[in-house]
Design an enzyme around this catalytic site. Structure first.
Site, mmCIF file in Angstrom:
data_model
loop_
_atom_site.group_PDB
_atom_site.id
_atom_site.type_symbol
_atom_site.label_atom_id
_atom_site.label_comp_id
_atom_site.label_asym_id
_atom_site.label_seq_id
_atom_site.Cartn_x
_atom_site.Cartn_y
_atom_site.Cartn_z
ATOM 1 N N HIS A 80 -6.952 207.170 2.098
ATOM 2 C CA HIS A 80 -6.005 206.068 2.402
ATOM 3 C C HIS A 80 -5.686 205.343 1.101
ATOM 4 C CE1 HIS A 80 -4.607 202.722 5.261
ATOM 5 N NE2 HIS A 80 -4.283 202.323 4.038
ATOM 6 N N HIS A 137 -3.088 201.612 11.657
ATOM 7 C CA HIS A 137 -3.448 200.270 11.207
ATOM 8 C C HIS A 137 -3.827 199.533 12.489
ATOM 9 C CE1 HIS A 137 -3.266 196.666 8.528
ATOM 10 N NE2 HIS A 137 -3.340 196.116 9.726
ATOM 11 N N LYS A 147 1.660 207.636 10.016
ATOM 12 C CA LYS A 147 1.010 206.324 9.993
ATOM 13 C C LYS A 147 1.648 205.389 11.014
ATOM 14 C CE LYS A 147 -1.544 202.943 8.534
ATOM 15 N NZ LYS A 147 -1.742 202.342 7.247
ATOM 16 N N ASP A 168 -7.883 202.275 0.611
ATOM 17 C CA ASP A 168 -6.823 201.276 0.847
ATOM 18 C C ASP A 168 -6.547 200.487 -0.435
ATOM 19 O OD1 ASP A 168 -4.835 200.017 2.264
ATOM 20 O OD2 ASP A 168 -6.158 198.581 3.233
ATOM 21 N N HIS A 202 -2.467 203.404 -1.412
ATOM 22 C CA HIS A 202 -1.106 202.909 -1.665
ATOM 23 C C HIS A 202 -0.776 203.136 -3.135
ATOM 24 C CE1 HIS A 202 -0.758 200.759 2.203
ATOM 25 N NE2 HIS A 202 -2.079 200.667 2.082
ATOM 26 N N HIS A 260 -9.235 201.842 7.643
ATOM 27 C CA HIS A 260 -9.897 200.655 7.080
ATOM 28 C C HIS A 260 -10.565 199.779 8.129
ATOM 29 C CE1 HIS A 260 -5.972 199.167 8.230
ATOM 30 N NE2 HIS A 260 -5.369 199.585 7.129
HETATM 31 O O1 DOR Z 1 -4.404 194.694 2.480
HETATM 32 C C1 DOR Z 1 -3.538 195.509 2.765
HETATM 33 N N1 DOR Z 1 -2.578 195.875 1.873
HETATM 34 N N2 DOR Z 1 -3.531 196.044 3.974
HETATM 35 C C2 DOR Z 1 -2.548 196.839 4.415
HETATM 36 O O2 DOR Z 1 -2.589 197.243 5.542
HETATM 37 C C3 DOR Z 1 -1.384 197.119 3.551
HETATM 38 C C4 DOR Z 1 -1.716 196.973 2.143
HETATM 39 C C5 DOR Z 1 -0.503 196.933 1.226
HETATM 40 O O3 DOR Z 1 0.377 197.775 1.390
HETATM 41 O O4 DOR Z 1 -0.462 196.066 0.363
HETATM 42 ZN ZN ZN Z 2 -3.379 200.486 3.650
#
Ligand code: DOR
Ligand code: ZN
Length: 347
Positions: free
Chosen positions: A14, A135, A98, A246, A16, A173
């Site tokens: 997971h 999520h 997702k 995450d 970003h 998460h």
């Molecule tokens: O803390 C987070 N940041 N939780 C999420 O679900 C998304 C993520 C983000 O994209 O910044």
């Molecule tokens: Zn995330």
């Protein structure tokens, strides 16, 4: 005392990576140690079609090179076409889909409001063996933010799983003992990712002695008993629990703001922090399962055949406090304790 650990190269289930200058600045932080990562689709605009996922994959590979494999996901909306999802999966473009409840977190406005409207996509995914990554928070304003995960399980997740037999689901998460217990009570078609930061911080870390924006993420860290339940699950050896960092970069000015963004950026020191956490818990032998074996087993992929060596040093290892990117500086997660483990070699 064990001071050296050789494990198959880990994966991040997971992650970003964003896009543009942020992608260019932070993707190397993950590609340095991880072989593969499940890439979150919450760009602006979101990644909703197979063609967009393929184009995003190419932009990632242009930064990381082919030594890193991005496993792409589609962002589920009420307008998602089941045929496009199945075709993108069959073509090897996407690994999973997702689910963001609309409004739950960063860039989730295009997510799902009425879960009945995605029934057809979920049925097609169950038939094709495409995992749904959740999520897991309800967005009902009446529900306290600290209860949103537990309520999601009862109101959304369990009904979806009952209505869609055979659908493989990952609770992303997880932050509560409720989620741990739910996963443990279910068959192996349900898995859960646990982040690095949720193994380290509880809600006191965010709020006591002044507000700490770099510890604010969603789902928000809960009380200490929940952190302990997550740790117990992570070190249990149960293959349904695996690492999904995450890691979610935001430029510092977006975090240190009157309305700060959610996200902890852990890519840079995640393996150091995890080795320290597992060592302190007397469970170093369980790290390999959590970071390198359980995830591939859930996704039906081979364990990486390259290896990574972690070594324990006599004095604490340091990492940059922030990574400078073309989109601004991004603060690296501070676990609040010294780290003695570092990655020394990749073979
Ligand atoms: O803390 C987070 N940041 N939780 C999420 O679900 C998304 C993520 C983000 O994209 O910044
Ligand atoms: Zn995330």
């Amino acid at each position: 005392m064990q001071t050296r650990l050789t494990i198959p190269r880990p994966d991040d289930w997971h992650l970003h990576l964003r896009d543009g200058a942020m992608l260019a600045g932070i993707a190397p932080e993950s590609a340095r140690h991880f072989a593969r990562a499940i890439i979150m689709p919450n760009l602006v605009p979101p990644v909703v079609t197979g063609a967009q996922a393929a184009a995003y994959r190419d932009r990632i590979l242009a930064v990381t090179g082919s030594g890193f494999t991005p496993l792409m996901t589609l962002y589920l909306t009420e307008a998602t076409d089941p045929a496009d999802v199945v075709a993108a999966h069959a073509a090897g473009i996407i690994t999973a889909v997702k689910l963001y409840p609309a409004g739950a977190t960063t860039n989730s406005a295009s997510g799902v409001r009425d879960f009945d409207r995605v029934r057809g996509v979920l049925d097609a995914m169950a038939d094709a063996g495409i995992p749904l990554l959740c999520h897991g928070e309800v967005t009902d304003p009446e529900i306290d933010i600290f209860d949103r995960e537990a309520v999601f399980i009862e109101r959304v997740l369990d009904p979806i799983r009952r209505a869609t037999p055979g659908l493989r689901v990952v609770m992303e998460h997880i932050t509560t003992s409720d989620a741990v217990a739910y996963v443990q009570s279910q068959p192996a078609d349900l898995g859960a990712t646990i982040t690095t930061h949720h193994l380290v911080i509880n809600r006191n870390h965010i709020l006591v002695g002044g507000i700490k924006p770099h510890y604010y993420c969603l789902p928000v860290a809960k009380r200490e008993t929940h952190r302990q339940a997550l740790l117990k699950a992570a070190i249990s050896g149960d293959p349904r629990f695996f690492l999904g960092t995450d890691s979610a970069p935001h430029a510092d000015d977006a975090k240190e703001s009157a309305c700060g963004c959610a996200g902890c950026f852990t890519a840079t020191n995640t393996l150091s922090v995890l080795a320290q956490v597992f060592d302190d818990a007397g469970a170093l032998d369980r790290l390999e399962g959590f970071v390198s074996r359980h995830g591939p087993a859930f996704y039906g992929l081979p364990v990486n055949d390259t290896t990574l060596i972690l070594e324990k040093t006599d004095s604490p290892v340091t990492y940059p406090a922030r990574i400078d990117t073309g989109a601004g500086p991004v603060t690296v997660f501070d676990p609040g304790f010294p780290l003695y483990w570092q990655v020394t070699q990749e073979i």
